[in-house]
Design a protein around this motif. Structure first.
Motif, PDB file in Angstrom:
ATOM      1  N   VAL A   1       0.820  -1.218   0.000  1.00 33.11           N
ATOM      2  CA  VAL A   1       0.000   0.000   0.000  1.00 33.11           C
ATOM      3  C   VAL A   1       0.857   1.273   0.000  1.00 33.11           C
ATOM      4  O   VAL A   1       0.320   2.384   0.047  1.00 33.11           O
ATOM      5  CB  VAL A   1      -0.979   0.024   1.183  1.00 33.11           C
ATOM      6  N   GLY A   2       2.177   1.112  -0.049  1.00 32.61           N
ATOM      7  CA  GLY A   2       3.052   2.262  -0.205  1.00 32.61           C
ATOM      8  C   GLY A   2       3.265   3.103   1.037  1.00 32.61           C
ATOM      9  O   GLY A   2       3.729   4.241   0.947  1.00 32.61           O
ATOM     10  N   GLU A   3       2.972   2.528   2.210  1.00 27.85           N
ATOM     11  CA  GLU A   3       3.149   3.271   3.461  1.00 27.85           C
ATOM     12  C   GLU A   3       4.464   2.934   4.157  1.00 27.85           C
ATOM     13  O   GLU A   3       4.686   3.340   5.291  1.00 27.85           O
ATOM     14  CB  GLU A   3       1.973   2.984   4.404  1.00 27.85           C
ATOM     15  N   GLY A   4       5.340   2.204   3.471  1.00 28.29           N
ATOM     16  CA  GLY A   4       6.598   1.806   4.087  1.00 28.29           C
ATOM     17  C   GLY A   4       6.419   0.625   5.022  1.00 28.29           C
ATOM     18  O   GLY A   4       5.312   0.102   5.201  1.00 28.29           O
ATOM     19  N   TRP A   5       7.512   0.201   5.649  1.00 28.19           N
ATOM     20  CA  TRP A   5       7.482  -0.921   6.571  1.00 28.19           C
ATOM     21  C   TRP A   5       8.207  -0.519   7.852  1.00 28.19           C
ATOM     22  O   TRP A   5       9.413  -0.376   7.882  1.00 28.19           O
ATOM     23  CB  TRP A   5       8.129  -2.148   5.942  1.00 28.19           C
ATOM     24  N   PRO A   6       7.465  -0.329   8.942  1.00 25.49           N
ATOM     25  CA  PRO A   6       8.073   0.166  10.183  1.00 25.49           C
ATOM     26  C   PRO A   6       9.010  -0.861  10.808  1.00 25.49           C
ATOM     27  O   PRO A   6       8.934  -2.066  10.530  1.00 25.49           O
ATOM     28  CB  PRO A   6       6.857   0.421  11.087  1.00 25.49           C
ATOM     29  N   GLY A   7       9.857  -0.390  11.701  1.00 22.51           N
ATOM     30  CA  GLY A   7      10.696  -1.280  12.479  1.00 22.51           C
ATOM     31  C   GLY A   7       9.870  -2.081  13.460  1.00 22.51           C
ATOM     32  O   GLY A   7       8.705  -1.775  13.741  1.00 22.51           O
ATOM     33  N   VAL A   8      10.479  -3.106  14.043  1.00 23.79           N
ATOM     34  CA  VAL A   8       9.723  -4.049  14.861  1.00 23.79           C
ATOM     35  C   VAL A   8       9.100  -3.380  16.085  1.00 23.79           C
ATOM     36  O   VAL A   8       7.953  -3.690  16.462  1.00 23.79           O
ATOM     37  CB  VAL A   8      10.600  -5.249  15.263  1.00 23.79           C
ATOM     38  N   ASP A   9       9.803  -2.460  16.727  1.00 22.34           N
ATOM     39  CA  ASP A   9       9.232  -1.807  17.905  1.00 22.34           C
ATOM     40  C   ASP A   9       7.993  -1.004  17.539  1.00 22.34           C
ATOM     41  O   ASP A   9       6.972  -1.052  18.243  1.00 22.34           O
ATOM     42  CB  ASP A   9      10.266  -0.901  18.565  1.00 22.34           C
ATOM     43  N   THR A  10       8.072  -0.279  16.431  1.00 22.50           N
ATOM     44  CA  THR A  10       6.913   0.501  15.985  1.00 22.50           C
ATOM     45  C   THR A  10       5.754  -0.414  15.626  1.00 22.50           C
ATOM     46  O   THR A  10       4.594  -0.124  15.947  1.00 22.50           O
ATOM     47  CB  THR A  10       7.301   1.368  14.773  1.00 22.50           C
TER      48      THR A  10
ATOM     49  N   PRO B   1     -13.718 -13.329  19.805  1.00 22.12           N
ATOM     50  CA  PRO B   1     -12.478 -13.603  20.537  1.00 22.12           C
ATOM     51  C   PRO B   1     -11.265 -13.187  19.706  1.00 22.12           C
ATOM     52  O   PRO B   1     -11.274 -13.300  18.471  1.00 22.12           O
ATOM     53  CB  PRO B   1     -12.504 -15.112  20.754  1.00 22.12           C
ATOM     54  N   ILE B   2     -10.231 -12.727  20.378  1.00 21.05           N
ATOM     55  CA  ILE B   2      -9.019 -12.270  19.701  1.00 21.05           C
ATOM     56  C   ILE B   2      -7.829 -13.098  20.171  1.00 21.05           C
ATOM     57  O   ILE B   2      -7.589 -13.253  21.373  1.00 21.05           O
ATOM     58  CB  ILE B   2      -8.761 -10.778  19.977  1.00 21.05           C
ATOM     59  N   GLY B   3      -7.082 -13.638  19.218  1.00 19.08           N
ATOM     60  CA  GLY B   3      -5.796 -14.261  19.485  1.00 19.08           C
ATOM     61  C   GLY B   3      -4.698 -13.371  18.943  1.00 19.08           C
ATOM     62  O   GLY B   3      -4.870 -12.731  17.903  1.00 19.08           O
ATOM     63  N   VAL B   4      -3.568 -13.315  19.625  1.00 18.11           N
ATOM     64  CA  VAL B   4      -2.466 -12.451  19.201  1.00 18.11           C
ATOM     65  C   VAL B   4      -1.173 -13.257  19.122  1.00 18.11           C
ATOM     66  O   VAL B   4      -0.865 -14.048  20.028  1.00 18.11           O
ATOM     67  CB  VAL B   4      -2.284 -11.253  20.158  1.00 18.11           C
ATOM     68  N   ALA B   5      -0.426 -13.035  18.052  1.00 21.01           N
ATOM     69  CA  ALA B   5       0.848 -13.713  17.855  1.00 21.01           C
ATOM     70  C   ALA B   5       1.924 -13.080  18.722  1.00 21.01           C
ATOM     71  O   ALA B   5       2.114 -11.855  18.699  1.00 21.01           O
ATOM     72  CB  ALA B   5       1.250 -13.651  16.383  1.00 21.01           C
ATOM     73  N   VAL B   6       2.636 -13.928  19.482  1.00 16.89           N
ATOM     74  CA  VAL B   6       3.716 -13.467  20.350  1.00 16.89           C
ATOM     75  C   VAL B   6       4.950 -14.320  20.105  1.00 16.89           C
ATOM     76  O   VAL B   6       4.875 -15.413  19.540  1.00 16.89           O
ATOM     77  CB  VAL B   6       3.312 -13.527  21.836  1.00 16.89           C
ATOM     78  N   SER B   7       6.093 -13.813  20.577  1.00 19.27           N
ATOM     79  CA  SER B   7       7.342 -14.539  20.352  1.00 19.27           C
ATOM     80  C   SER B   7       8.228 -14.642  21.585  1.00 19.27           C
ATOM     81  O   SER B   7       9.243 -15.339  21.549  1.00 19.27           O
ATOM     82  CB  SER B   7       8.136 -13.859  19.228  1.00 19.27           C
ATOM     83  N   GLY B   8       7.877 -13.944  22.655  1.00 17.64           N
ATOM     84  CA  GLY B   8       8.727 -13.969  23.839  1.00 17.64           C
ATOM     85  C   GLY B   8       8.119 -13.188  24.985  1.00 17.64           C
ATOM     86  O   GLY B   8       6.970 -12.743  24.923  1.00 17.64           O
ATOM     87  N   ASP B   9       8.911 -13.007  26.041  1.00 16.46           N
ATOM     88  CA  ASP B   9       8.406 -12.379  27.260  1.00 16.46           C
ATOM     89  C   ASP B   9       7.885 -10.969  27.020  1.00 16.46           C
ATOM     90  O   ASP B   9       6.852 -10.574  27.576  1.00 16.46           O
ATOM     91  CB  ASP B   9       9.510 -12.339  28.322  1.00 16.46           C
ATOM     92  N   ALA B  10       8.608 -10.189  26.207  1.00 12.77           N
ATOM     93  CA  ALA B  10       8.201  -8.798  26.000  1.00 12.77           C
ATOM     94  C   ALA B  10       6.846  -8.712  25.309  1.00 12.77           C
ATOM     95  O   ALA B  10       5.976  -7.921  25.711  1.00 12.77           O
ATOM     96  CB  ALA B  10       9.263  -8.053  25.190  1.00 12.77           C
ATOM     97  N   SER B  11       6.648  -9.515  24.260  1.00 14.48           N
ATOM     98  CA  SER B  11       5.369  -9.455  23.551  1.00 14.48           C
ATOM     99  C   SER B  11       4.246 -10.072  24.380  1.00 14.48           C
ATOM    100  O   SER B  11       3.095  -9.627  24.300  1.00 14.48           O
ATOM    101  CB  SER B  11       5.474 -10.136  22.182  1.00 14.48           C
ATOM    102  N   ILE B  12       4.546 -11.052  25.207  1.00 17.80           N
ATOM    103  CA  ILE B  12       3.525 -11.599  26.101  1.00 17.80           C
ATOM    104  C   ILE B  12       3.073 -10.529  27.087  1.00 17.80           C
ATOM    105  O   ILE B  12       1.871 -10.322  27.309  1.00 17.80           O
ATOM    106  CB  ILE B  12       4.053 -12.841  26.840  1.00 17.80           C
ATOM    107  N   ALA B  13       4.027  -9.826  27.694  1.00 17.11           N
ATOM    108  CA  ALA B  13       3.681  -8.784  28.654  1.00 17.11           C
ATOM    109  C   ALA B  13       2.842  -7.693  28.005  1.00 17.11           C
ATOM    110  O   ALA B  13       1.931  -7.132  28.626  1.00 17.11           O
ATOM    111  CB  ALA B  13       4.948  -8.191  29.257  1.00 17.11           C
ATOM    112  N   ARG B  14       3.122  -7.407  26.753  1.00 15.88           N
ATOM    113  CA  ARG B  14       2.406  -6.335  26.067  1.00 15.88           C
ATOM    114  C   ARG B  14       1.006  -6.759  25.648  1.00 15.88           C
ATOM    115  O   ARG B  14       0.050  -5.996  25.789  1.00 15.88           O
ATOM    116  CB  ARG B  14       3.206  -5.882  24.842  1.00 15.88           C
TER     117      ARG B  14
END
Length: 321
Positions: free
Chosen positions: A113-122, A166-179
């Motif tokens: 869509v031409g909006e660029g690709w943000p970094g992982v934190d963003t 219901p919502i499921g969210v993809a996580v990969s580690g402690d930081a994303s779980i906490a968030r």
């Protein structure tokens, strides 16, 4: 453990996916997950129909199997207000069988869509904000939202399912779980790590599902099964740290140029042995996952897999659990 079937939009056309969904329900899969791609990972896969239209058709073509996006990115290609509307409509069509699986996405699908690709934190901040918007809109109230990444101006979802989404969210580690644990009903991830399950359970107060996916390549001819897995699934070898950032199938082809068939066969169960294929579930069982979706590689193999192998695979996988 409950076992699912993957409607892989990267390798099959829309009408075929609906037909496979019906057959998978008839065979006895507990749920079906759909990828949501604008592009295949590799040109050899050759497809990328619009997942939401396919799921709408699947909701009408099936009657009992649960449905899920695995996963939708609600931040770049789609505005979260639009995802909220789509998910509510699909839940009504599915009569309560739908779960909205969300993730932070891949450049492959979102850069278009031409909006660029943000970094992982963003991307993570954007996803958190998007979930908040979706949750608010699913209350049925009039929503105006002014966030750092998204704006919503006097929006309301007019057709809402009684049971919610219901919502499921993809996580990969402690930081994303906490968030994300405070915002989600269920956990989605790609690796059979027990610490992800225990970390998620510790961060939530509900009896949530822990959902994963595993590829297999069934074929009566093992050499053909390995050949197909290498041809269409060698992108899998890069891992999500790489897969999230490559923008085109050509990039994935170049990145996997030196991945050999034997490398793929070492990480993906291939061939006619249903016990070997079912054993792919064991690491996820041992880690405490509640749901696992099989990915049968290759569109040309789906009909035979569903007719000749799927029932036996489910029987063996359920025996393990």
């Amino acid at each position: 453990m409950r076992f699912g079937y993957t409607l892989m939009t990267e390798q099959s056309g829309p009408r075929e996916l609906v037909r496979y969904a019906q057959a998978a329900e008839d065979v006895g899969f507990d749920f079906e997950v759909s990828s949501d791609h604008y592009s295949p990972w590799l040109t050899e896969q050759g497809h990328a129909p619009y997942a939401w239209a396919v799921l709408g058709a699947v909701a009408q073509a099936t009657s009992s199997v649960e449905l899920m996006t695995y996963v939708t990115c609600p931040t770049v290609r789609y505005h979260p207000a639009v995802v909220a509307q789509k998910a509510a409509t699909l839940q009504i069509l599915a009569e309560g069988r739908f779960t909205l699986g969300l993730g932070s996405g891949e450049s492959l699908n979102e850069h278009v869509v031409g909006e660029g690709w943000p970094g992982v934190d963003t991307r993570q901040w954007m996803l958190e904000e998007a979930i908040q918007i979706i949750r608010q809109l699913h209350t049925g109230e009039l929503v105006t939202y002014a966030g750092e990444y998204f704006q919503v101006d006097s929006a309301r979802i007019w057709d809402l399912p009684d049971e919610g989404v219901p919502i499921g969210v993809a996580v990969s580690g402690d930081a994303s779980i906490a968030r994300f644990a405070p915002h989600a009903d269920h956990m989605i991830t790609t690796e059979p790590k027990a610490e992800l399950v225990t970390g998620w359970d510790a961060a939530t107060s509900t009896n949530s599902r822990k959902i994963a996916q595993v590829p297999i390549s069934w074929d009566p001819d093992r050499d053909r099964a390995v050949e197909r897995a290498h041809e269409q699934f060698r992108w899998f070898a890069g891992g999500w740290g790489v897969n999230a950032d490559l923008p085109t199938p050509r990039g994935f082809s170049a990145a996997t140029a030196f991945v050999r068939p034997e490398d793929v066969a070492a990480s993906i169960a291939c061939g006619p042995d249903l016990d070997e294929l079912a054993a792919s579930a064991q690491p996820f069982l041992d880690a405490g996952f509640t749901d696992l979706a099989f990915v049968q590689i290759g569109d040309e193999a789906q009909d035979a897999f569903l007719a000749e192998a799927a029932e036996g695979l489910l029987e063996r996988a359920r025996a393990l659990s």
